[in-house]
Design an enzyme around this catalytic site. Structure first.
Site, PDB file in Angstrom:
ATOM      1  N   LYS A 147       0.975  -1.167  -0.197  1.00 10.51           N
ATOM      2  CA  LYS A 147      -0.088  -0.069   0.071  1.00 10.51           C
ATOM      3  C   LYS A 147       0.709   1.282  -0.092  1.00 10.51           C
ATOM      4  O   LYS A 147       2.184   1.211   0.398  1.00 10.51           O
ATOM      5  CB  LYS A 147      -0.888   0.032   1.386  1.00 10.51           C
ATOM      6  CG  LYS A 147      -0.327   0.131   2.454  1.00 10.51           C
ATOM      7  CD  LYS A 147      -0.979  -0.553   3.633  1.00 10.51           C
ATOM      8  CE  LYS A 147      -0.318  -0.049   5.144  1.00 10.51           C
ATOM      9  NZ  LYS A 147      -1.066  -1.240   6.171  1.00 10.51           N
ATOM     10  N   TYR A 184      14.439  30.611   8.705  1.00 13.19           N
ATOM     11  CA  TYR A 184      13.422  31.250   9.221  1.00 13.19           C
ATOM     12  C   TYR A 184      13.445  31.498  10.895  1.00 13.19           C
ATOM     13  O   TYR A 184      13.372  30.598  11.581  1.00 13.19           O
ATOM     14  CB  TYR A 184      12.251  30.647   8.907  1.00 13.19           C
ATOM     15  CG  TYR A 184      11.729  30.598   7.320  1.00 13.19           C
ATOM     16  CD1 TYR A 184      11.516  31.665   6.655  1.00 13.19           C
ATOM     17  CD2 TYR A 184      11.927  29.340   6.533  1.00 13.19           C
ATOM     18  CE1 TYR A 184      11.317  32.053   5.268  1.00 13.19           C
ATOM     19  CE2 TYR A 184      11.781  29.732   5.214  1.00 13.19           C
ATOM     20  CZ  TYR A 184      11.348  30.732   4.377  1.00 13.19           C
ATOM     21  OH  TYR A 184      11.076  30.988   3.244  1.00 13.19           O
TER      22      TYR A 184
HETATM   23  C1  LIG Z   1      -0.320  -1.807   6.875  1.00 18.36           C
HETATM   24  C2  LIG Z   1      -1.032  -2.941   7.314  1.00 18.36           C
HETATM   25  C3  LIG Z   1      -0.065  -4.103   7.397  1.00 18.36           C
HETATM   26  C4  LIG Z   1       1.449  -4.244   7.285  1.00 18.36           C
HETATM   27  O1  LIG Z   1       1.697  -3.949   8.485  1.00 18.36           O
HETATM   28  P1  LIG Z   1       3.602  -3.482   9.018  1.00 18.36           P
HETATM   29  O2  LIG Z   1       3.497  -3.137  10.289  1.00 18.36           O
HETATM   30  O3  LIG Z   1       4.098  -2.379   7.997  1.00 18.36           O
HETATM   31  O4  LIG Z   1       4.073  -4.772   8.526  1.00 18.36           O
HETATM   32  C5  LIG Z   1      -0.606  -5.259   7.636  1.00 18.36           C
HETATM   33  N1  LIG Z   1      -1.879  -5.566   7.816  1.00 18.36           N
HETATM   34  C6  LIG Z   1      -2.751  -4.590   7.861  1.00 18.36           C
HETATM   35  C7  LIG Z   1      -4.482  -4.826   8.136  1.00 18.36           C
HETATM   36  C8  LIG Z   1      -2.349  -3.392   7.547  1.00 18.36           C
HETATM   37  O5  LIG Z   1      -2.824  -2.382   7.496  1.00 18.36           O
END
Ligand SMILES: *Cc1c(COP(=O)(O)O)cnc(C)c1O
Length: 373
Positions: free
Chosen positions: A41, A261
């Protein structure tokens, strides 16, 4: 010097696909005989899903999780025909026909989503594949225990839906000693038992390094693939991302001179300072003002004053002969400074540092020492 001449932009993000494959194999061994799925993702946590997904496929991965339908659509032509895309955020209203036409597997998170997917199956005249998420205690996504029991008791459910996975998500997988992990596993165990023969999944990266009873049939690894250890139990992961930025100006300032800044930093004695071409528009957190550092040949260059949109200023006074020159690149992520180091200085987590890096960096995909096309 010829190498510098073909370099464009003032930052360089190097992504090691070989390290991603090695991390995948390490996690896969850790959870075996369970399968290891990859969570890609948010454009593979900012590292470029179009490049990362084929590398993971090469390493044997056949299950890929995205968060949104749009992400699945953009990866549909990237994965092989024997791989599956699952959508963690579930089934958006109005997207049912499109999701079904592409063979994506939505993670059904509510009774409403289940019903809309069943209605689509009825329109198609054939069962549709799905994963079912159970809320075992995180109160984020998923059906509660009663709703899960009602589905399991409904014989028509199995005719409408071809259930490929039953899953839950841990709230505290990064804290191996936290009793909430065992409580969630126990609650999920009850739900899982209602669907015998359906593969089950609890573990994200943190869960993959917990005891074997968290591994079930499928682990869902994200951050560990990208080189950030999810907990102290995760040993041997290779760093994946390296980031460097060019020195764009060097000057000496006198005592009493302010920098950046708001003139937040005022030199108490003469200082030699370098302005580096990276800022918050490159995902380098503004929270690092006065706290973080860049590195040069293993030497720490503290950030002076606030981080600007496109630049920040560091102190190079202590480097003398070893100081970087204008045009040289200094390290932001690499052997001297990990994602966790930066996240710690910025008061956040490695996930946020990675996913914020953005599109302005010159990206270089390498495979070990080998540069990719
Ligand atoms: C993002 C996510 C993962 C992966 O999590 P990590 O901590 O990056 O391994 C796995 N399962 C779900 C439901 C997630 O939202």
């Amino acid at each position: 010097m010829a190498k510098e001449a073909c370099s464009i932009g003032s930052t360089r993000l190097t992504i090691d696909l070989g390290a991603i494959r090695d991390n995948y194999r390490l996690i896969a061994r850790q959870v075996a005989p369970a399968a290891c799925a990859a969570v890609v993702k948010a454009d593979a946590y900012g590292l470029g899903a179009a490049r990362v997904v084929p590398a993971l496929y090469d390493a044997g991965c056949r299950l890929f999780f995205v968060a949104q339908l749009g992400e699945a659509l953009s990866l549909a032509s990237v994965i092989g025909p024997d791989a599956r895309l699952l959508i963690l955020n579930g089934l958006d209203r109005g997207s049912e026909a499109l999701c079904a036409a592409h063979g994506f597997v939505p993670v059904l998170n509510s009774v409403g989503q289940v019903n809309r997917w069943r209605a689509q199956a009825a329109r198609n005249g054939a069962p549709l594949p799905a994963a079912l998420q159970v809320d075992s205690g995180m109160s984020r996504l998923g059906l509660d225990a009663d709703a899960v029991a009602a589905l399991a008791a409904d014989p028509a459910f199995a005719r409408d839906i071809s259930l490929r996975l039953i899953m839950t998500h841990l709230a505290c997988a990064d804290e191996p000693g936290n009793a909430a992990n065992d409580a969630q596993r126990a609650r999920f165990g009850v739900a899982r038992a209602l669907f015998p023969g359906v593969p089950a999944s609890i573990a994200n990266s943190g869960g993959a390094f917990l005891a074997a009873d968290f591994h079930c049939d499928v682990a869902r690894a994200g951050i560990a693939l990208y080189g950030a250890p999810p907990s102290a139990l995760a040993i041997g992961l290779r760093p994946v991302a390296a980031l460097s930025a060019r020195v764009i100006q060097i000057r000496t300032i006198t005592a009493g001179t302010g920098v950046g800044y708001g003139l937040d930093y005022v030199a108490s004695e003469p200082r030699r300072i370098a302005t580096i071409g990276i800022g918050y528009a490159d995902g380098w957190p503004r929270h690092l003002g006065g706290k973080g550092a860049a590195w040069h040949n293993g030497r720490r260059l503290p950030i002076l004053g606030r981080v600007s949109m496109d630049s920040l200023t560091v102190d190079i006074s202590d480097l003398a002969d070893d100081a970087p020159a204008e045009g040289d690149f200094v390290e932001l992520l690499g052997p001297s400074q990990s994602l966790d180091d930066v996240a710690g200085d910025a008061g956040t987590i490695a996930y946020e540092i990675l996913t914020q890096l953005g599109q302005r960096h010159q990206r270089l995909y390498v495979d070990g020492a080998q540069q990719c096309a």
